[in-house]
Design a protein around this motif. Structure first.
Motif, mmCIF file in Angstrom:
data_model
loop_
_atom_site.group_PDB
_atom_site.id
_atom_site.type_symbol
_atom_site.label_atom_id
_atom_site.label_comp_id
_atom_site.label_asym_id
_atom_site.label_seq_id
_atom_site.Cartn_x
_atom_site.Cartn_y
_atom_site.Cartn_z
ATOM 1 N N LYS A 5 0.839 -1.200 0.000
ATOM 2 C CA LYS A 5 0.000 0.000 0.000
ATOM 3 C C LYS A 5 0.875 1.252 0.000
ATOM 4 O O LYS A 5 1.939 1.267 0.586
ATOM 5 C CB LYS A 5 -0.933 -0.012 1.216
ATOM 6 N N GLY A 6 0.387 2.297 -0.614
ATOM 7 C CA GLY A 6 1.133 3.530 -0.640
ATOM 8 C C GLY A 6 0.745 4.409 -1.817
ATOM 9 O O GLY A 6 -0.116 4.035 -2.624
ATOM 10 N N PRO A 7 1.372 5.562 -1.917
ATOM 11 C CA PRO A 7 2.410 6.071 -1.016
ATOM 12 C C PRO A 7 1.827 6.682 0.261
ATOM 13 O O PRO A 7 0.749 7.259 0.249
ATOM 14 C CB PRO A 7 3.101 7.147 -1.861
ATOM 15 N N GLY A 8 2.589 6.512 1.361
ATOM 16 C CA GLY A 8 2.258 7.149 2.618
ATOM 17 C C GLY A 8 3.358 8.120 3.000
ATOM 18 O O GLY A 8 4.457 8.094 2.436
ATOM 19 N N ILE A 9 3.084 8.964 3.983
ATOM 20 C CA ILE A 9 4.075 9.934 4.449
ATOM 21 C C ILE A 9 4.008 10.047 5.968
ATOM 22 O O ILE A 9 2.914 10.097 6.550
ATOM 23 C CB ILE A 9 3.869 11.318 3.781
ATOM 24 N N PHE A 10 5.174 10.038 6.611
ATOM 25 C CA PHE A 10 5.291 10.240 8.056
ATOM 26 C C PHE A 10 5.261 11.741 8.305
ATOM 27 O O PHE A 10 6.067 12.498 7.747
ATOM 28 C CB PHE A 10 6.598 9.623 8.540
ATOM 29 N N LEU A 11 4.315 12.193 9.137
ATOM 30 C CA LEU A 11 4.067 13.620 9.306
ATOM 31 C C LEU A 11 4.986 14.299 10.317
ATOM 32 O O LEU A 11 4.993 15.532 10.402
ATOM 33 C CB LEU A 11 2.609 13.849 9.725
ATOM 34 N N ALA A 12 5.772 13.540 11.069
ATOM 35 C CA ALA A 12 6.539 14.132 12.163
ATOM 36 C C ALA A 12 7.485 15.222 11.691
ATOM 37 O O ALA A 12 7.649 16.255 12.357
ATOM 38 C CB ALA A 12 7.324 13.048 12.903
ATOM 39 N N GLN A 13 8.155 15.014 10.546
ATOM 40 C CA GLN A 13 9.141 15.980 10.078
ATOM 41 C C GLN A 13 8.509 17.233 9.479
ATOM 42 O O GLN A 13 9.216 18.203 9.194
ATOM 43 C CB GLN A 13 10.069 15.337 9.032
ATOM 44 N N LEU A 274 14.554 10.980 -1.531
ATOM 45 C CA LEU A 274 14.380 9.777 -2.345
ATOM 46 C C LEU A 274 14.934 9.970 -3.755
ATOM 47 O O LEU A 274 14.646 10.964 -4.423
ATOM 48 C CB LEU A 274 12.906 9.400 -2.426
ATOM 49 N N GLY A 275 15.757 9.013 -4.157
ATOM 50 C CA GLY A 275 16.356 9.053 -5.471
ATOM 51 C C GLY A 275 17.684 9.763 -5.533
ATOM 52 O O GLY A 275 18.398 9.671 -6.544
ATOM 53 N N ASP A 276 18.052 10.482 -4.474
ATOM 54 C CA ASP A 276 19.315 11.217 -4.456
ATOM 55 C C ASP A 276 20.437 10.438 -3.781
ATOM 56 O O ASP A 276 21.588 10.873 -3.822
ATOM 57 C CB ASP A 276 19.145 12.563 -3.734
ATOM 58 N N GLY A 277 20.104 9.320 -3.153
ATOM 59 C CA GLY A 277 21.105 8.533 -2.441
ATOM 60 C C GLY A 277 21.462 7.259 -3.180
ATOM 61 O O GLY A 277 21.335 7.169 -4.411
ATOM 62 N N GLN A 278 21.865 6.255 -2.418
ATOM 63 C CA GLN A 278 22.401 5.022 -2.996
ATOM 64 C C GLN A 278 21.505 3.804 -2.787
ATOM 65 O O GLN A 278 21.836 2.708 -3.237
ATOM 66 C CB GLN A 278 23.780 4.736 -2.385
ATOM 67 N N VAL A 279 20.374 3.962 -2.125
ATOM 68 C CA VAL A 279 19.517 2.816 -1.842
ATOM 69 C C VAL A 279 18.882 2.314 -3.136
ATOM 70 O O VAL A 279 18.347 3.102 -3.931
ATOM 71 C CB VAL A 279 18.423 3.182 -0.819
ATOM 72 N N ASP A 280 18.921 1.011 -3.344
ATOM 73 C CA ASP A 280 18.326 0.377 -4.517
ATOM 74 C C ASP A 280 16.869 0.043 -4.199
ATOM 75 O O ASP A 280 16.535 -1.066 -3.794
ATOM 76 C CB ASP A 280 19.113 -0.893 -4.871
ATOM 77 N N PHE A 281 16.003 1.028 -4.397
ATOM 78 C CA PHE A 281 14.603 0.828 -4.044
ATOM 79 C C PHE A 281 13.893 -0.129 -4.996
ATOM 80 O O PHE A 281 12.935 -0.794 -4.600
ATOM 81 C CB PHE A 281 13.872 2.171 -3.980
ATOM 82 N N GLY A 282 14.347 -0.211 -6.250
ATOM 83 C CA GLY A 282 13.762 -1.189 -7.152
ATOM 84 C C GLY A 282 13.898 -2.590 -6.599
ATOM 85 O O GLY A 282 12.946 -3.384 -6.608
ATOM 86 N N ALA A 283 15.090 -2.908 -6.096
ATOM 87 C CA ALA A 283 15.322 -4.232 -5.524
ATOM 88 C C ALA A 283 14.548 -4.421 -4.224
ATOM 89 O O ALA A 283 14.045 -5.515 -3.939
ATOM 90 C CB ALA A 283 16.812 -4.443 -5.288
ATOM 91 N N ILE A 284 14.432 -3.370 -3.413
ATOM 92 C CA ILE A 284 13.700 -3.466 -2.152
ATOM 93 C C ILE A 284 12.217 -3.746 -2.406
ATOM 94 O O ILE A 284 11.619 -4.646 -1.799
ATOM 95 C CB ILE A 284 13.867 -2.182 -1.314
ATOM 96 N N GLU A 320 5.164 5.762 -5.747
ATOM 97 C CA GLU A 320 4.154 5.227 -6.660
ATOM 98 C C GLU A 320 4.797 4.452 -7.810
ATOM 99 O O GLU A 320 4.335 3.359 -8.186
ATOM 100 C CB GLU A 320 3.306 6.371 -7.227
ATOM 101 N N GLN A 321 5.873 4.985 -8.338
ATOM 102 C CA GLN A 321 6.550 4.344 -9.469
ATOM 103 C C GLN A 321 7.233 3.035 -9.060
ATOM 104 O O GLN A 321 7.466 2.173 -9.911
ATOM 105 C CB GLN A 321 7.576 5.298 -10.071
ATOM 106 N N HIS A 322 7.558 2.898 -7.775
ATOM 107 C CA HIS A 322 8.272 1.701 -7.336
ATOM 108 C C HIS A 322 7.350 0.599 -6.810
ATOM 109 O O HIS A 322 7.785 -0.541 -6.681
ATOM 110 C CB HIS A 322 9.303 2.068 -6.255
ATOM 111 N N ILE A 323 6.108 0.946 -6.496
ATOM 112 C CA ILE A 323 5.180 -0.083 -6.024
ATOM 113 C C ILE A 323 4.899 -1.065 -7.153
ATOM 114 O O ILE A 323 4.556 -0.671 -8.269
ATOM 115 C CB ILE A 323 3.877 0.542 -5.511
ATOM 116 N N ILE A 324 5.053 -2.341 -6.856
ATOM 117 C CA ILE A 324 4.821 -3.393 -7.840
ATOM 118 C C ILE A 324 3.416 -3.943 -7.648
ATOM 119 O O ILE A 324 3.096 -4.501 -6.590
ATOM 120 C CB ILE A 324 5.856 -4.519 -7.677
#
Length: 350
Positions: A5-13, A274-284, A320-324
């Motif tokens: 499910k998503g996208p969601g956002i944590f509101l604390a920040q 998101l997208g500016d770092g090194q995490v491979d979100f496609g694989a996640i 949204e683009q990464h949700i399968i």
């Protein structure tokens, strides 16, 4: 198989004293305008949520859900990061963490700790009233000052620290069990639960409590130089919450994973949008689909460089683009037979 499910956002920040970030209704409208479908709500922020009222009043909980529904949003989880942190505080951090607690309990660690435990009890009931099955939290830390063994630790120090951590959390976990809610502990440096080994130690100390689970955030694993994809292979059954947060680690001749007491901009490891770092979100996200994760993909925005509102605007389409959307049948079904048992002798197998 289930689609995450998503996208969601944590509101604390994003919560603040200025509109639209100073009330649940206005911040929900803002989140929805960016394309989010769910919000994770910090239960300690009175501008957005009244935890005590939620624990006591079904009408209030229905009102909260109604406000979100008016904007096309769901409530993903409550967050009790602050209260969970205060369940277990090493005396070296008492003064620093007093600022996280109400003024009435500051300067008295025992009273502050009991306040935090009661907050967790309230949060368990509030989650139940809100129809939630998971909650995001921190474990607190009793052993963290000793994470690097110099001078050498007494052999039983860490064992006793985790035993005490379990003693403090056991009744909370039991209350959550009564309410049918899992706690997803965010594995985070500064917490006693900061990697797989420490989570397992805590799990052992609680007798493998079914409500002791994991909030998966790959950014903290990048900064610790962990295998964040392999982590899902090992612990996917305990992963109940998911913070979508990016990070990078660029080796430096001057500093390492501890950062050299530098600010976030100068550290070799730092959080990024998101997208500016090194995490491979496609694989996640592929791993999440493979392991049938049924929860929410929730942006937790933290970045040393980018403006938060830019990061928030970019976050919804990125997730949204990464949700399968998982398949309903195998890709090669078109070539299948009628499902009858084959004649193995004719296939040369017997």
């Amino acid at each position: 198989m289930k689609t995450i499910k998503g996208p969601g956002i944590f509101l604390a920040q994003f919560a603040g004293n200025e509109a639209p970030f100073n009330s649940l209704d206005s911040i929900a409208a803002w989140a929805a305008s960016l394309g989010y479908k769910g919000v994770q709500v910090p239960s300690n922020d009175a501008r957005l949520f009244d935890l005590e009222k939620a624990a006591e009043s079904q009408d209030y909980c229905d009102e909260v859900l109604g406000i979100l529904a008016q904007h096309g949003l769901a409530l993903t989880e409550l967050s009790t990061h602050i209260q969970g942190q205060l369940v277990a505080v090493h005396p070296a951090y008492d003064a620093a963490f007093d600022a996280f607690a109400p003024e009435a309990v500051r300067g008295n660690p025992g009273v502050r700790q009991q306040w935090a435990v009661n907050q967790m009890y309230l949060a368990a009931k509030a989650s139940e009233r809100l129809g939630l099955t998971t909650q995001a939290s921190f474990s607190g830390a009793l052993a963290w000052p000793y994470f690097y063994a110099w001078p050498q630790r007494p052999a039983a120090l860490v064992d006793e620290a985790f035993a005490e951590l379990a003693r403090r959390w056991q009744p909370i976990l039991d209350r959550f069990d009564e309410c049918g809610v899992d706690i997803g502990f965010e594995l985070h440096p500064g917490e006693d639960l900061h990697d797989g080994v420490t989570f397992e130690r805590f799990l052992d100390a609680t007798g493998n409590h079914p409500r002791a689970n994991i909030l998966y955030d790959p950014s903290h694993m990048v900064l610790q130089q962990m295998d964040y994809l392999g982590f899902l292979d090992v612990y996917h059954e305990r992963v109940k919450c998911f913070h979508v947060k990016d990070a990078e680690f660029r080796p430096s001749p001057k500093a390492g994973v501890y950062g050299g007491y530098q600010g976030w901009v100068e550290r070799p490891g730092r959080f990024r949008s998101l997208g500016d770092g090194q995490v491979d979100f496609g694989a996640i996200f592929a791993k999440m689909a493979q392991y049938d994760f049924a929860g929410w993909a929730v942006l937790e925005w933290e970045c040393a460089l980018k403006h938060p509102q830019v990061g928030a605007a970019e976050g919804a389409p990125f997730i949204e683009q990464h949700i399968i959307r998982v398949t309903e049948h195998a890709f090669d079904d078109f070539a299948g037979g009628d499902g009858a048992l084959p004649d193995f002798r004719r296939m040369g197998m017997a």
